[in-house]
Scaffold this motif. Structure first.
Motif, PDB file in Angstrom:
ATOM      1  N   MET A   1       3.717 108.603  50.829  1.00 44.52           N
ATOM      2  CA  MET A   1       3.557 107.745  49.648  1.00 44.52           C
ATOM      3  C   MET A   1       4.426 106.498  49.808  1.00 44.52           C
ATOM      4  O   MET A   1       5.555 106.574  50.298  1.00 44.52           O
ATOM      5  N   THR A   2       3.905 105.350  49.412  1.00 42.40           N
ATOM      6  CA  THR A   2       4.616 104.090  49.529  1.00 42.40           C
ATOM      7  C   THR A   2       5.241 103.721  48.186  1.00 42.40           C
ATOM      8  O   THR A   2       4.581 103.770  47.146  1.00 42.40           O
ATOM      9  N   TYR A   3       6.523 103.362  48.233  1.00 40.87           N
ATOM     10  CA  TYR A   3       7.231 102.985  47.015  1.00 40.87           C
ATOM     11  C   TYR A   3       7.559 101.502  47.043  1.00 40.87           C
ATOM     12  O   TYR A   3       7.749 100.901  48.104  1.00 40.87           O
ATOM     13  N   VAL A   4       7.636 100.928  45.858  1.00 39.73           N
ATOM     14  CA  VAL A   4       7.916  99.504  45.712  1.00 39.73           C
ATOM     15  C   VAL A   4       9.409  99.262  45.860  1.00 39.73           C
ATOM     16  O   VAL A   4      10.242 100.005  45.325  1.00 39.73           O
ATOM     17  N   ARG A   5       9.754  98.211  46.588  1.00 38.25           N
ATOM     18  CA  ARG A   5      11.132  97.731  46.682  1.00 38.25           C
ATOM     19  C   ARG A   5      11.115  96.266  46.274  1.00 38.25           C
ATOM     20  O   ARG A   5      10.683  95.396  47.040  1.00 38.25           O
ATOM     21  N   THR A   6      11.581  95.990  45.061  1.00 35.87           N
ATOM     22  CA  THR A   6      11.470  94.658  44.482  1.00 35.87           C
ATOM     23  C   THR A   6      12.827  93.970  44.450  1.00 35.87           C
ATOM     24  O   THR A   6      13.802  94.526  43.929  1.00 35.87           O
ATOM     25  N   LEU A   7      12.896  92.772  45.015  1.00 42.87           N
ATOM     26  CA  LEU A   7      14.098  91.949  44.995  1.00 42.87           C
ATOM     27  C   LEU A   7      13.925  90.869  43.933  1.00 42.87           C
ATOM     28  O   LEU A   7      12.972  90.093  43.973  1.00 42.87           O
ATOM     29  N   ILE A   8      14.857  90.826  42.971  1.00 46.07           N
ATOM     30  CA  ILE A   8      14.817  89.843  41.895  1.00 46.07           C
ATOM     31  C   ILE A   8      15.924  88.822  42.133  1.00 46.07           C
ATOM     32  O   ILE A   8      17.093  89.185  42.282  1.00 46.07           O
ATOM     33  N   THR A   9      15.565  87.561  42.203  1.00 48.15           N
ATOM     34  CA  THR A   9      16.522  86.492  42.460  1.00 48.15           C
ATOM     35  C   THR A   9      16.468  85.475  41.330  1.00 48.15           C
ATOM     36  O   THR A   9      15.573  85.491  40.484  1.00 48.15           O
ATOM     37  N   GLY A  10      17.433  84.561  41.345  1.00 47.10           N
ATOM     38  CA  GLY A  10      17.492  83.525  40.314  1.00 47.10           C
ATOM     39  C   GLY A  10      18.907  83.050  40.114  1.00 47.10           C
ATOM     40  O   GLY A  10      19.870  83.734  40.481  1.00 47.10           O
ATOM     41  N   SER A  11      19.063  81.885  39.522  1.00 44.85           N
ATOM     42  CA  SER A  11      20.385  81.308  39.299  1.00 44.85           C
ATOM     43  C   SER A  11      21.071  81.986  38.125  1.00 44.85           C
ATOM     44  O   SER A  11      20.483  82.808  37.414  1.00 44.85           O
ATOM     45  N   ARG A  12      22.339  81.595  37.925  1.00 43.86           N
ATOM     46  CA  ARG A  12      23.115  82.120  36.813  1.00 43.86           C
ATOM     47  C   ARG A  12      22.409  81.855  35.483  1.00 43.86           C
ATOM     48  O   ARG A  12      21.980  80.745  35.201  1.00 43.86           O
ATOM     49  N   GLY A  13      22.258  82.889  34.669  1.00 45.19           N
ATOM     50  CA  GLY A  13      21.639  82.737  33.365  1.00 45.19           C
ATOM     51  C   GLY A  13      20.129  82.719  33.383  1.00 45.19           C
ATOM     52  O   GLY A  13      19.497  82.459  32.351  1.00 45.19           O
ATOM     53  N   ALA A  14      19.515  83.003  34.526  1.00 45.69           N
ATOM     54  CA  ALA A  14      18.047  82.975  34.610  1.00 45.69           C
ATOM     55  C   ALA A  14      17.401  84.213  33.998  1.00 45.69           C
ATOM     56  O   ALA A  14      16.184  84.222  33.796  1.00 45.69           O
ATOM     57  N   ARG A 107      18.036 113.203  45.664  1.00 46.09           N
ATOM     58  CA  ARG A 107      18.382 114.311  46.545  1.00 46.09           C
ATOM     59  C   ARG A 107      18.260 115.670  45.860  1.00 46.09           C
ATOM     60  O   ARG A 107      18.495 116.695  46.498  1.00 46.09           O
ATOM     61  N   VAL A 108      17.952 115.684  44.592  1.00 46.35           N
ATOM     62  CA  VAL A 108      17.809 116.947  43.877  1.00 46.35           C
ATOM     63  C   VAL A 108      16.620 117.723  44.421  1.00 46.35           C
ATOM     64  O   VAL A 108      15.536 117.152  44.648  1.00 46.35           O
ATOM     65  N   HIS A 109      16.798 119.005  44.656  1.00 44.97           N
ATOM     66  CA  HIS A 109      15.783 119.883  45.232  1.00 44.97           C
ATOM     67  C   HIS A 109      15.423 119.485  46.658  1.00 44.97           C
ATOM     68  O   HIS A 109      14.435 119.969  47.203  1.00 44.97           O
ATOM     69  N   GLY A 110      16.184 118.534  47.255  1.00 45.01           N
ATOM     70  CA  GLY A 110      15.874 118.094  48.608  1.00 45.01           C
ATOM     71  C   GLY A 110      14.524 117.419  48.709  1.00 45.01           C
ATOM     72  O   GLY A 110      13.899 117.393  49.766  1.00 45.01           O
ATOM     73  N   GLN A 111      14.043 116.847  47.617  1.00 42.90           N
ATOM     74  CA  GLN A 111      12.692 116.317  47.613  1.00 42.90           C
ATOM     75  C   GLN A 111      12.615 114.981  48.335  1.00 42.90           C
ATOM     76  O   GLN A 111      13.549 114.181  48.320  1.00 42.90           O
ATOM     77  N   THR A 112      11.488 114.734  48.944  1.00 44.33           N
ATOM     78  CA  THR A 112      11.213 113.429  49.554  1.00 44.33           C
ATOM     79  C   THR A 112       9.920 112.837  49.016  1.00 44.33           C
ATOM     80  O   THR A 112       9.479 111.795  49.464  1.00 44.33           O
ATOM     81  N   ASP A 113       9.309 113.527  48.055  1.00 42.64           N
ATOM     82  CA  ASP A 113       8.029 113.025  47.542  1.00 42.64           C
ATOM     83  C   ASP A 113       8.165 112.333  46.191  1.00 42.64           C
ATOM     84  O   ASP A 113       7.166 111.908  45.612  1.00 42.64           O
ATOM     85  N   GLY A 114       9.381 112.243  45.662  1.00 42.22           N
ATOM     86  CA  GLY A 114       9.597 111.445  44.469  1.00 42.22           C
ATOM     87  C   GLY A 114       9.144 112.064  43.174  1.00 42.22           C
ATOM     88  O   GLY A 114       9.102 111.391  42.153  1.00 42.22           O
ATOM     89  N   LEU A 115       8.806 113.355  43.144  1.00 42.60           N
ATOM     90  CA  LEU A 115       8.286 113.949  41.926  1.00 42.60           C
ATOM     91  C   LEU A 115       9.295 113.919  40.790  1.00 42.60           C
ATOM     92  O   LEU A 115       8.939 113.718  39.641  1.00 42.60           O
ATOM     93  N   ASP A 116      10.561 114.111  41.117  1.00 45.04           N
ATOM     94  CA  ASP A 116      11.580 114.169  40.073  1.00 45.04           C
ATOM     95  C   ASP A 116      12.495 112.952  40.049  1.00 45.04           C
ATOM     96  O   ASP A 116      13.298 112.817  39.144  1.00 45.04           O
ATOM     97  N   ALA A 117      12.428 112.128  41.032  1.00 42.59           N
ATOM     98  CA  ALA A 117      13.353 110.994  41.097  1.00 42.59           C
ATOM     99  C   ALA A 117      12.873 109.867  40.193  1.00 42.59           C
ATOM    100  O   ALA A 117      11.725 109.441  40.274  1.00 42.59           O
ATOM    101  N   PRO A 118      13.766 109.340  39.323  1.00 36.87           N
ATOM    102  CA  PRO A 118      13.370 108.220  38.453  1.00 36.87           C
ATOM    103  C   PRO A 118      13.420 106.897  39.201  1.00 36.87           C
ATOM    104  O   PRO A 118      14.131 106.746  40.196  1.00 36.87           O
ATOM    105  N   ALA A 119      12.678 105.920  38.719  1.00 39.98           N
ATOM    106  CA  ALA A 119      12.808 104.553  39.241  1.00 39.98           C
ATOM    107  C   ALA A 119      14.200 104.028  38.914  1.00 39.98           C
ATOM    108  O   ALA A 119      14.769 104.338  37.858  1.00 39.98           O
ATOM    109  N   LEU A 120      14.765 103.241  39.810  1.00 40.08           N
ATOM    110  CA  LEU A 120      16.119 102.715  39.624  1.00 40.08           C
ATOM    111  C   LEU A 120      16.108 101.189  39.718  1.00 40.08           C
ATOM    112  O   LEU A 120      15.431 100.614  40.571  1.00 40.08           O
ATOM    113  N   ALA A 121      16.893 100.553  38.837  1.00 45.81           N
ATOM    114  CA  ALA A 121      17.036  99.098  38.831  1.00 45.81           C
ATOM    115  C   ALA A 121      18.521  98.766  38.882  1.00 45.81           C
ATOM    116  O   ALA A 121      19.261  99.056  37.936  1.00 45.81           O
ATOM    117  N   PHE A 122      18.976  98.170  39.982  1.00 48.07           N
ATOM    118  CA  PHE A 122      20.388  97.891  40.218  1.00 48.07           C
ATOM    119  C   PHE A 122      20.671  96.401  40.056  1.00 48.07           C
ATOM    120  O   PHE A 122      19.978  95.567  40.628  1.00 48.07           O
TER     121      PHE A 122
END
Length: 413
Positions: A1-14, A107-122
């Motif tokens: 399965m392919t997952y999205v990796r999104t890079l968000i850019t912009g200046s200060r206050g954008a 890493r919970v349940h050692g899963q690699t299929d993403g069934l339990d992993a939530p989307a993350l925004a850093f």
């Protein structure tokens, strides 16, 4: 399965943080702010337990929890920190532990299929990390079994290579003045050389007991520095090498474990607070720790800021903050604006030596140029500066204004 990796850019206050929060909400995911210190609970005595807090209820056994925590730590190269106290880490190490506390969800349940992993925004997850740690974090991002996005004000090639899509939010807050010209005219600094001889440092303050002398293990030793008025020193080294500890020691907030240290001919840790801050001003990685007053203008008048002419305080404020910020609470500023305000306050104090810990964290290119010009202005009028940084763009920009000296700090000394 392919997952999205999104890079968000912009200046200060954008609006990068707001876009991240919306992205996470739309996917029933988690938004992770940019301040790692605020993400560490401090409720448990070890890094391993800190990482485990978020997944304790999602595992079926202690063994599974142990495997998940150790796998997440191994991904980020912090296995050696698992027994450390989470509130006694360097800035970069704190960032890695905060990231591990979320990436462990994959890493919970050692899963690699993403069934339990939530989307993350850093929000700016790579701040304060050396190149080796950046590579580990981005590799962990690539393996995370769910959609993931992150914001970066000045993305590097490694981030762009990982991203499957990019959202550029464009310009944000207007810069008050051109970053290529001097922003303010600073008063001449009192000359005070910084001298260190065979210095050993520790982040732990020794406890005084009449019946026992506490022996501290230094985080770094054999440090020798000569910094004359007008000098600018770039301090580098891997995460955890002791860069922040060295700055705190030079500022007089920590006593040396061994060796000699003087600023202007006096040991800084033996001076009272007014004398110390006249010698040095430390701008820490977490600028919110500097602020005590309810408005920007009032905060700039605290401490040695009272020494500055009102016109100078106003000029410094207007050089780094949007118009009309004087009555804003410092904690209501953008995180990057808090970094700039802390630097402006340090300059207003007219101290001889500036000690800057990752001063360009999260700043866009115009903000970085502002920092470089202000540091150069301070050194030009006889001050000195020690800049701890992992930011090669800052070093390159400073080199356009000043001759630089370099010192690499390793945990071995």
């Amino acid at each position: 399965m392919t997952y999205v990796r999104t890079l968000i850019t912009g200046s200060r206050g954008a609006g990068k943080s707001a876009r991240l929060a919306t992205w996470a909400q739309e996917r029933n995911g988690l938004f992770v702010p940019s301040n790692p210190q605020a993400l560490i609970t401090g409720l448990v005595p070890t890094v391993a337990e800190e990482i485990a807090l978020g997944v304790e209820q999602a595992v079926t056994s202690r063994e599974e929890l142990h495997r998940a925590v150790h796998a997440a730590a191994a991904d980020l190269g912090i296995t050696d920190l698992l027994d450390a106290h989470p509130l006694q880490l360097s800035g970069g190490q704190t960032q890695l532990v905060a990231l591990a506390a979320y990436l462990v969800l994959g890493r919970v349940h050692g899963q690699t299929d993403g069934l339990d992993a939530p989307a993350l925004a850093f929000d700016e997850p790579l701040l304060g990390l050396d190149n080796a740690m950046r590579a580990r974090v981005l590799a962990a991002f690539s393996r995370y079994p769910a959609d993931l996005t992150w914001a970066s004000a000045r993305p590097q090639t490694d981030e762009e290579d990982l991203a499957t899509e990019r959202q550029d939010l464009g310009e944000g807050v207007d810069i008050a003045q051109s970053a290529e010209t001097p922003l303010v005219a600073l008063p001449t600094r009192v000359a005070a050389a910084v001298l260190a001889r065979d210095l050993a440092i520790s982040p732990v303050t020794p406890v005084r007991r009449r019946w026992k002398k506490q022996v501290l293990a230094p985080v770094a030793a054999s440090i020798t520095l000569d910094l004359d008025p007008g000098d600018c020193l770039i301090l580098t080294g891997p995460n955890g090498a002791g860069k922040s500890t060295l700055l705190r020691t030079i500022a007089g907030l920590l006593p040396p474990v061994a060796g000699q240290l003087s600023i202007g001919g006096v040991p800084p840790h033996q001076q009272d607070a007014p004398a110390r801050v006249a010698l040095t001003q430390l701008v820490a990685q977490t600028p919110a720790h500097h602020f005590l007053a309810p408005t920007v203008d009032t905060d700039m008048q605290l401490g040695n800021g009272t020494r500055a002419e009102p016109a100078l305080r106003t000029a410094l404020r207007d050089a780094v903050l949007p118009a009309g910020s004087g009555q804003t609470h410092p904690l209501d500023l953008l995180p990057t604006e808090q970094h700039l305000l802390a630097l402006a306050e340090a300059l207003a104090s007219e101290a001889s030596c500036l000690l800057l810990d990752e001063p360009t964290a999260g700043l866009d290119t115009p903000g970085l140029q502002q920092v470089a010009v202000l540091i150069a202005a301070h050194c030009t009028v006889g001050g000195s500066a020690i800049v701890a940084t992992h930011d090669p763009e800052l070093t390159d920009t400073l080199a356009q204004h000043l001759p630089l000296r370099h010192y690499r700090l390793d945990s071995s000394g």
